[in-house]
Write a protein that holds these residues in place. Structure first.
Motif, short mmCIF file in Angstrom:
data_model
loop_
_atom_site.label_atom_id
_atom_site.label_comp_id
_atom_site.label_asym_id
_atom_site.label_seq_id
_atom_site.Cartn_x
_atom_site.Cartn_y
_atom_site.Cartn_z
N PRO A 12 0.81 -1.23 0.00
CA PRO A 12 0.00 0.00 0.00
C PRO A 12 0.84 1.27 0.00
N ASP A 13 2.16 1.15 0.19
CA ASP A 13 3.03 2.33 0.25
C ASP A 13 3.76 2.60 -1.07
N SER A 14 3.68 1.68 -2.03
CA SER A 14 4.40 1.86 -3.30
C SER A 14 3.73 2.92 -4.16
N ARG A 15 4.55 3.65 -4.92
CA ARG A 15 4.06 4.76 -5.73
C ARG A 15 4.54 4.66 -7.18
N ILE A 16 3.84 5.37 -8.06
CA ILE A 16 4.23 5.50 -9.45
C ILE A 16 4.04 6.97 -9.82
N SER A 17 4.90 7.51 -10.68
CA SER A 17 4.76 8.92 -11.05
C SER A 17 3.46 9.12 -11.83
N ILE A 18 2.90 10.31 -11.71
CA ILE A 18 1.65 10.63 -12.42
C ILE A 18 1.80 10.44 -13.94
N PRO A 19 2.88 10.95 -14.58
CA PRO A 19 3.01 10.74 -16.03
C PRO A 19 3.10 9.26 -16.41
N ARG A 20 3.81 8.47 -15.60
CA ARG A 20 3.93 7.04 -15.89
C ARG A 20 2.57 6.36 -15.74
N TYR A 21 1.81 6.78 -14.76
CA TYR A 21 0.46 6.26 -14.56
C TYR A 21 -0.42 6.56 -15.77
N MET A 22 -0.29 7.77 -16.31
CA MET A 22 -1.07 8.15 -17.49
C MET A 22 -0.66 7.32 -18.71
N ARG A 23 0.65 7.09 -18.86
CA ARG A 23 1.10 6.27 -19.99
C ARG A 23 0.62 4.83 -19.86
N LEU A 24 0.58 4.33 -18.62
CA LEU A 24 0.07 2.99 -18.38
C LEU A 24 -1.41 2.90 -18.75
N GLY A 25 -2.17 3.91 -18.36
CA GLY A 25 -3.58 3.94 -18.70
C GLY A 25 -3.81 3.98 -20.19
N HIS A 26 -3.01 4.79 -20.88
CA HIS A 26 -3.12 4.87 -22.34
C HIS A 26 -2.78 3.53 -22.99
N ALA A 27 -1.76 2.86 -22.44
CA ALA A 27 -1.39 1.54 -22.96
C ALA A 27 -2.52 0.54 -22.75
N GLY A 28 -3.19 0.65 -21.59
CA GLY A 28 -4.31 -0.24 -21.31
C GLY A 28 -5.48 0.00 -22.24
N ILE A 29 -5.73 1.25 -22.56
CA ILE A 29 -6.81 1.60 -23.49
C ILE A 29 -6.48 1.08 -24.89
N SER A 30 -5.24 1.23 -25.31
CA SER A 30 -4.82 0.73 -26.61
C SER A 30 -4.94 -0.79 -26.67
N LEU A 31 -4.62 -1.45 -25.56
CA LEU A 31 -4.66 -2.91 -25.51
C LEU A 31 -6.09 -3.44 -25.57
N THR A 32 -7.01 -2.78 -24.86
CA THR A 32 -8.38 -3.27 -24.78
C THR A 32 -9.30 -2.67 -25.84
N GLY A 33 -8.90 -1.51 -26.37
CA GLY A 33 -9.77 -0.83 -27.33
C GLY A 33 -10.94 -0.11 -26.67
N ASN A 34 -10.95 -0.05 -25.34
CA ASN A 34 -12.04 0.59 -24.61
C ASN A 34 -11.62 1.99 -24.17
N ARG A 35 -12.13 3.01 -24.86
CA ARG A 35 -11.78 4.39 -24.53
C ARG A 35 -12.40 4.83 -23.20
N ALA A 36 -13.40 4.08 -22.75
CA ALA A 36 -14.04 4.39 -21.47
C ALA A 36 -13.51 3.48 -20.36
#
Length: 348
Positions: free
Chosen positions: A52-76
Motif C-alpha cells: 500500500p506504500d508503493s508509488r508511481i509517477s503521475i506521467p507514468r500512470y497516465m502512460r500505463l492507462g493509455h497503454a491499457g486503453i490501446s490494448l483493450t480498445g475501450n476508450r471508457a
C-alpha cells in the motif's frame, strides 16, 4: 499504529499509489487484456503492487492507462476502473469513508485524505457540502493520455455512493471539463444522469436523499478511530513540508496562463507578503527563486514525461508566450525544449 514519514514525490508532477494501478490492471483484465506484458513494460513487480506504500509517477500512470486503453480498445476504461474500485482500493481513507454515518461524510473523508494516496502538483479534489458536489481538479490540457483519469476518479466516487446505498440512481448531474469523445450515451447510461462535457469543472452532484443516506456499514467508533489514523498520517506528511514546499505546492495550479504574485501566495497561506518573504529568506530562498525553480522542474518533467506540445507547456508554466518559455528553458538547461525532447526520445 507506527507512522513513517512518506518522502516527497520525486517527480515534480506528483505520484500516485499503486493501489490505483491494481484497479487499472483488474479493469484491463476484465476487458480481456493480458496484463503481464504491461507489468513487465512498466516495471511493476507483484511485491510492489501488493504494497500500500508503493508509488508511481503521475506521467507514468497516465502512460500505463493509455497503454491499457490501446490494448483493450475501450476508450471508457476509466468508467470500468471506477466500477471495480472498492473502498480498500483507496487506502486507509477508503476504509474510514466506508464506516461514515452518511454518503456525504464518506465523500468528505475520501477527499480530505486524498493526499495519503496521491500527490498531484495540479491540485487536489474538493467538496461543496452545500451543493452536494464533489470536484476533481482540472488537469487541462486534455488528451488521450488523461481523459481516463477524470473518468476513473468521478466513477470511483459514484461507485462508493452506490456501494453504501445499494442504489444505482445516486446522481443529479455530472460535469466533465474535457470535450465529448463521442461516447455521450455510454457515459449517461453508466452515471444514470445527464453528463455535461466541455464544462467548467469536473464534478458529480449527488441527490439530496443519497447525500444524507445512512449506510449499513456505518460505525461511529470505527470511523473515529480510522479518521484519527488518517489525521496522524496527514499531519506527518505536512510536517515534513518547509514553507518553500508549501509555496511550490500552491504555485503549480496557479501557473496556468499567468504568473502568480507573492501577494496571491501569501493570501492563500493566510499570511502577509512581508512575512512570507521573511520565512522564505530564513530558508535560504525567495519567491522569485522558487518560481523559477518550480518552472524549471516542471518544464523538464513535462518535456520528458508527457506529449504536451511546447505551446501547451508554455501555458502550463505561466509564460506570456512560447518564445519566453524557449528562452527560459535555454537558460536553465543550455538546450532548446524541442532539442531536449528529441534527445530524450532518441535516448541520448
Amino acid at each position: 499504529m507506527t507512522l513513517q514519514t512518506r518522502p516527497k514525490a520525486t517527480n515534480a508532477l506528483g505520484d500516485i499509489s499503486l493501489l490505483y494501478v491494481s484497479v487499472m490492471l483488474r479493469a484491463i483484465e476484465a476487458e480481456g487484456g493480458a496484463t503481464e506484458k504491461l507489468k513487465t513494460q512498466f516495471h511493476l513487480s507483484d511485491s510492489a503492487l501488493a504494497s500500500p506504500d508503493s508509488r508511481i509517477s503521475i506521467p507514468r500512470y497516465m502512460r500505463l492507462g493509455h497503454a491499457g486503453i490501446s490494448l483493450t480498445g475501450n476508450r471508457a476504461l476509466g468508467l470500468r476502473m471506477g466500477a471495480l474500485t472498492r473502498p480498500a482500493d483507496t487506502g486507509l481513507a477508503g476504509l474510514a469513508a466506508e464506516t461514515a454515518h452518511s454518503v456525504g461524510q464518506a465523500l468528505s473523508t475520501l477527499i480530505r485524505y486524498s493526499l495519503l494516496t496521491s500527490e498531484n502538483s495540479r491540485g487536489e479534489p474538493s467538496l461543496d457540502k452545500t451543493g452536494r458536489l464533489a470536484r476533481f481538479h482540472s488537469i487541462a490540457p486534455y488528451n488521450q493520455y488523461n481523459y481516463f483519469v477524470v473518468d476513473s476518479i468521478l466513477a470511483a466516487w459514484v461507485q462508493l455512493a452506490r456501494h453504501m446505498t445499494g442504489r444505482y440512481d445516486v446522481l443529479e448531474r455530472v460535469r466533465i471539463e474535457y470535450p465529448s469523445i463521442g461516447q455521450d450515451e455510454l457515459f449517461e447510461s453508466w452515471f444514470r444522469c445527464p453528463v455535461e462535457f466541455s464544462a467548467t469543472e469536473n464534478s458529480i452532484q449527488l441527490k439530496e436523499s443519497v447525500w444524507h443516506h445512512p449506510p449499513a456499514q456505518a460505525h461511529p467508533a470505527m470511523h473515529n478511530k480510522l479518521t484519527q489514523w488518517c489525521e496522524d498520517e496527514l499531519r506527518e506528511i505536512r510536517q515534513g513540508w518547509s514553507v518553500a514546499d508549501r509555496v511550490q505546492r500552491l504555485l503549480t495550479p496557479l501557473l496556468r496562463g499567468e504568473t502568480p504574485t507573492l501577494e496571491t501566495l501569501a493570501a492563500k497561506l493566510g499570511t502577509t507578503p512581508w512575512t512570507l518573504q521573511r520565512q522564505l529568506s530564513s530558508e535560504g530562498t525567495g519567491f522569485r527563486q522558487l518560481l523559477d525553480k518550480t518552472r524549471k522542474q516542471l518544464a523538464q518533467d513535462y518535456i520528458r514525461e508527457t506529449n504536451a506540445s511546447l505551446s501547451e507547456i508554455a501555458w502550463l508554466l505561466g509564460f506570456a508566450n512560447p518564445p519566453a518559455f524557449h528562452k527560459a528553458y535555454q537558460r536553465w538547461y543550455g538546450i532548446s525544449p524541442g532539442e531536449s525532447r528529441k534527445a530524450i526520445r532518441q535516448g541520448t
